[in-house]
Each structure stands twice: as structure tokens, then as C-alpha cells.
Design a protein around this motif. Structure first.
Motif, PDB file in Angstrom:
ATOM      1  N   SER A   1     -11.658   2.361   2.982  1.00  0.00           N
ATOM      2  CA  SER A   1     -10.811   1.416   3.708  1.00  0.00           C
ATOM      3  C   SER A   1     -10.512   1.915   5.116  1.00  0.00           C
ATOM      4  CB  SER A   1      -9.507   1.197   2.943  1.00  0.00           C
ATOM      5  OG  SER A   1      -8.625   0.347   3.657  1.00  0.00           O
TER       6      SER A   1
ATOM      7  N   THR B   1     -11.521   4.896  -2.380  1.00  0.00           N
ATOM      8  CA  THR B   1     -11.156   3.589  -1.817  1.00  0.00           C
ATOM      9  C   THR B   1     -10.349   3.748  -0.530  1.00  0.00           C
ATOM     10  OG1 THR B   1      -9.167   3.511  -3.228  1.00  0.00           O
ATOM     11  CG2 THR B   1     -11.159   2.386  -4.031  1.00  0.00           C
ATOM     12  N   GLY B   2      -9.467   4.725  -0.495  1.00  0.00           N
ATOM     13  CA  GLY B   2      -8.681   4.947   0.717  1.00  0.00           C
ATOM     14  C   GLY B   2      -9.547   5.360   1.892  1.00  0.00           C
TER      15      GLY B   2
ATOM     16  N   HIS C   1       0.828  -1.199   0.000  1.00  0.00           N
ATOM     17  CA  HIS C   1       0.000   0.000   0.000  1.00  0.00           C
ATOM     18  C   HIS C   1       0.866   1.255   0.000  1.00  0.00           C
ATOM     19  CE1 HIS C   1      -2.735  -3.082   1.622  1.00  0.00           C
ATOM     20  NE2 HIS C   1      -3.699  -2.356   1.078  1.00  0.00           N
TER      21      HIS C   1
ATOM     22  N   GLN D   1      -4.193   4.617   3.773  1.00  0.00           N
ATOM     23  CA  GLN D   1      -3.554   3.653   2.882  1.00  0.00           C
ATOM     24  C   GLN D   1      -4.291   3.577   1.545  1.00  0.00           C
ATOM     25  OE1 GLN D   1      -3.267  -0.118   4.901  1.00  0.00           O
ATOM     26  NE2 GLN D   1      -1.700   0.601   6.332  1.00  0.00           N
ATOM     27  N   TYR D   2      -3.507   3.554   0.474  1.00  0.00           N
ATOM     28  CA  TYR D   2      -4.044   3.414  -0.882  1.00  0.00           C
ATOM     29  C   TYR D   2      -3.359   2.257  -1.588  1.00  0.00           C
ATOM     30  CZ  TYR D   2      -6.766   7.704  -0.700  1.00  0.00           C
ATOM     31  OH  TYR D   2      -7.703   8.647  -0.376  1.00  0.00           O
TER      32      TYR D   2
ATOM     33  N   TYR E   1     -10.695   5.788  -6.989  1.00  0.00           N
ATOM     34  CA  TYR E   1      -9.431   5.469  -6.314  1.00  0.00           C
ATOM     35  C   TYR E   1      -9.267   6.308  -5.049  1.00  0.00           C
ATOM     36  CZ  TYR E   1      -4.461   4.714  -5.516  1.00  0.00           C
ATOM     37  OH  TYR E   1      -3.249   4.406  -4.933  1.00  0.00           O
ATOM     38  N   VAL E   2      -9.600   7.595  -5.133  1.00  0.00           N
ATOM     39  CA  VAL E   2      -9.515   8.456  -3.950  1.00  0.00           C
ATOM     40  C   VAL E   2     -10.469   7.956  -2.864  1.00  0.00           C
ATOM     41  CG1 VAL E   2      -9.947  10.781  -3.073  1.00  0.00           C
ATOM     42  CG2 VAL E   2      -8.747  10.480  -5.243  1.00  0.00           C
TER      43      VAL E   2
ATOM     44  N   LEU F   1      -2.345   9.578  -0.130  1.00  0.00           N
ATOM     45  CA  LEU F   1      -2.774   9.579  -1.532  1.00  0.00           C
ATOM     46  C   LEU F   1      -1.591   9.871  -2.448  1.00  0.00           C
ATOM     47  CD1 LEU F   1      -5.166   9.567  -3.578  1.00  0.00           C
ATOM     48  CD2 LEU F   1      -5.302  12.045  -3.229  1.00  0.00           C
TER      49      LEU F   1
ATOM     50  N   ASN G   1      -1.448  -0.126  -4.047  1.00  0.00           N
ATOM     51  CA  ASN G   1      -0.255   0.030  -4.887  1.00  0.00           C
ATOM     52  C   ASN G   1      -0.394  -0.894  -6.081  1.00  0.00           C
ATOM     53  OD1 ASN G   1       2.232   0.280  -6.048  1.00  0.00           O
ATOM     54  ND2 ASN G   1       3.415  -0.275  -4.236  1.00  0.00           N
TER      55      ASN G   1
END
Length: 285
Positions: free
Chosen positions: A246, A242-243, A132, A196-197, A239-240, A136, A199
Motif C-alpha cells: 500500500s 499489505t502495508g 487504518h 498504514q495497516y 498482512y505485513v 504495524l 483495521n
């Protein structure tokens, strides 16, 4: 065997750096386009920079040409293309009317991008690996801003624009436009946060277990070709999110674990007290 100082070896190490410098060139051209009010072209330059940023690392790994120099060069180029160019673009699009607060938002965005890149370099040089990203990624923050411009410009009466659009996305573009300053501030904080994003560099699409990931990737590519400007915005927005999703999910599980631990502790205490009462009653009898 190729010698370390042979022209072929130097060419192998030079090629990833040329891709990285292409990223820098895209950022500089984007700034020039923004200052000349060619906002759509400026946004496409940032998207081109993101593509080259995705390629340079993979090319370096495929050729075995990874180096500390490449990491530093990549971050310097990223700062221009994804830290400075998007801020200038958004200033020309929506922030100029704010005056000094608009300037401050652009500067703050660039500063947090620099901090994010410095932290990434520190982790890279320490040899720390993770599935991860911490915070961002800067290209993602730039991507959502550039892709917004690509979608928003479809409102203009331009004969050049003739692409398919998603009605639901287009209806919400004016709403997003009103919150551009807030969005940039939130993106800035997310870059320097501990959220966390995923990878995507860790994905091994060649492995059998990654067939599902490959299928999703192909579907995404087809949708981007069908609705290019809208889908790029949707991809970066998801995508933004998702963090944040999560983070909320981990917080929920952490709170649930605490409640379970407290309940278990209370039960254990009650059981201990019950055993003591039995012992006392046994002695008294």
C-alpha cells in the motif's frame, strides 16, 4: 435498569478485563515455556494471546464496557505478550548464537513495541478514529514470529507432529530462518513507522455489503484448519506485506500526480506564452 454500582454492572465491566488478563497470562506462560525450551508451546501461547486480544475489545464494545482503564490495561498486557514474549522466544530459537547483538535485537523489539502501544493509546485518548492503524500493530509483529516457530518446528523429527503442510512454505522456512535478525529489525521499524495497516475491527460482517469479506474469512478459517501452522504464518506474512504494498502504491500515485501537475503547468505556461505572442503580433499589425 441496571444501577451503576450493581453487581451485574460490575460483572459486565469485569468480563472484558478478565479476557485481557488472560492475554497477559498467555504471555507470561509463553516466556516460561521459552526458558524451558518448550518453543512450540511458547509460540502457541502467543497465538492464544492474539485471539484473546481480538476478543477483549469486541466484548467490551458489545457489552458497552469500554473505558480508559481497559485501554491502558490492554496495552500493558500487550507489551508483555507481544513485545517481550516473542523476543525471548526468538532469542531461544535463532538469536542466542549472535551473543550481544542478539540481546540488542530483543531489547530493540520490546522498545519499539512499547513506543507503538504508547502512540496507539495517545490516539485513542484523543478520540481520533481511523479505518487504518498507523504502523504495524504489535500483535501482528508477534504473530509472524510465533507462526514462524510453529512452521519451522515441523522440520524436527517429532512423533507428536502430524499435520498437513504446504511444500512451498516448508521449502522456504530455512531461508527465512537465516534472516530472523533482519526480520525482527524490520518489524521493529514497521511498528513505529507511519505505514498504514488495515483495521479489521472496522469490518461489519453483519452488513450485506460485507458478504465478500465474510466469504474470504470463511475460506481463511478453512485453510487454517487444513494447514494450521503454515497458514497462520502465511496470513501474518501477507498482512505485513499489505502495508508495504500500500505504501509503494501511494508513493507511485503521488509521483505520478507530481509529474502530471508539472506537465499541466508547462502546458499552461506554453499556452500563456502563445497568447502573448498573438497579442504582440496583433498590435504590430
Amino acid at each position: 435498569m441496571i444501577k451503576a454500582d450493581s453487581p451485574m454492572k460490575r460483572g459486565i465491566y469485569l468480563f472484558p478485563s478478565m479476557v485481557t488478563l488472560g492475554n497477559l497470562a498467555a504471555g507470561v506462560v509463553s516466556i516460561l515455556f521459552s526458558t524451558q525450551d518448550h518453543l512450540t508451546s511458547a509460540a502457541w501461547c502467543i497465538i492464544a494471546g492474539i485471539i484473546m486480544d481480538m476478543l477483549d475489545g469486541r466484548v467490551a464494545r458489545w457489552t458497552g464496557a469500554t473505558s480508559a482503564f481497559g485501554v491502558e490495561l490492554d496495552s500493558l498486557c500487550d507489551l508483555v505478550t507481544f513485545g517481550v514474549a516473542p523476543g525471548i522466544l526468538m532469542f531461544e530459537v535463532a538469536l542466542y548464537a549472535l551473543g550481544r547483538p542478539g540481546y540488542m535485537i530483543v531489547v530493540f523489539f520490546a522498545m519499539t513495541a512499547a513506543l507503538r502501544l504508547a502512540r496507539f493509546n495517545l490516539r485513542a485518548h484523543s478520540g481520533e478514529t481511523s479505518t487504518h492503524f498507523l504502523g504495524l500493530p504489535v500483535p501482528a509483529a508477534a504473530g509472524i514470529l510465533a507462526s514462524f516457530v510453529l512452521s519451522y518446528e515441523l522440520f524436527e523429527d517429532s512423533p507428536v507432529v502430524s499435520v498437513k503442510t504446504i511444500p512451498m512454505v516448508m521449502r522456504n522456512m530455512p531461508f527465512f530462518f537465516k534472516f530472523v535478525p533482519l526480520v525482527m529489525i524490520v518489524l521493529s521499524f514497521l511498528m513505529v513507522s507511519s505505514v498504514q495497516y488495515g483495521n479489521f475491527k472496522q469490518l461489519k460482517l453483519g452488513r450485506p455489503k460485507s458478504v465478500q469479506n465474510l466469504a474470504f474469512l470463511l475460506v481463511g478459517v478453512l485453510l487454517i484448519f487444513t494447514y494450521p501452522q503454515n497458514m497462520i504464518f502465511i496470513v501474518f506474512s501477507l498482512y505485513v506485506l499489505t502495508g508495504l504494498i500500500s505504501l509503494a502504491w501511494r508513493f507511485y500515485h503521488a509521483q505520478r500526480a507530481k509529474r502530471t501537475a508539472k506537465l499541466y503547468g508547462r502546458r499552461k505556461t506554453d499556452m500563456g506564452q502563445g497568447e502573448d505572442d498573438l497579442t504582440i503580433s496583433g498590435r504590430s499589425s
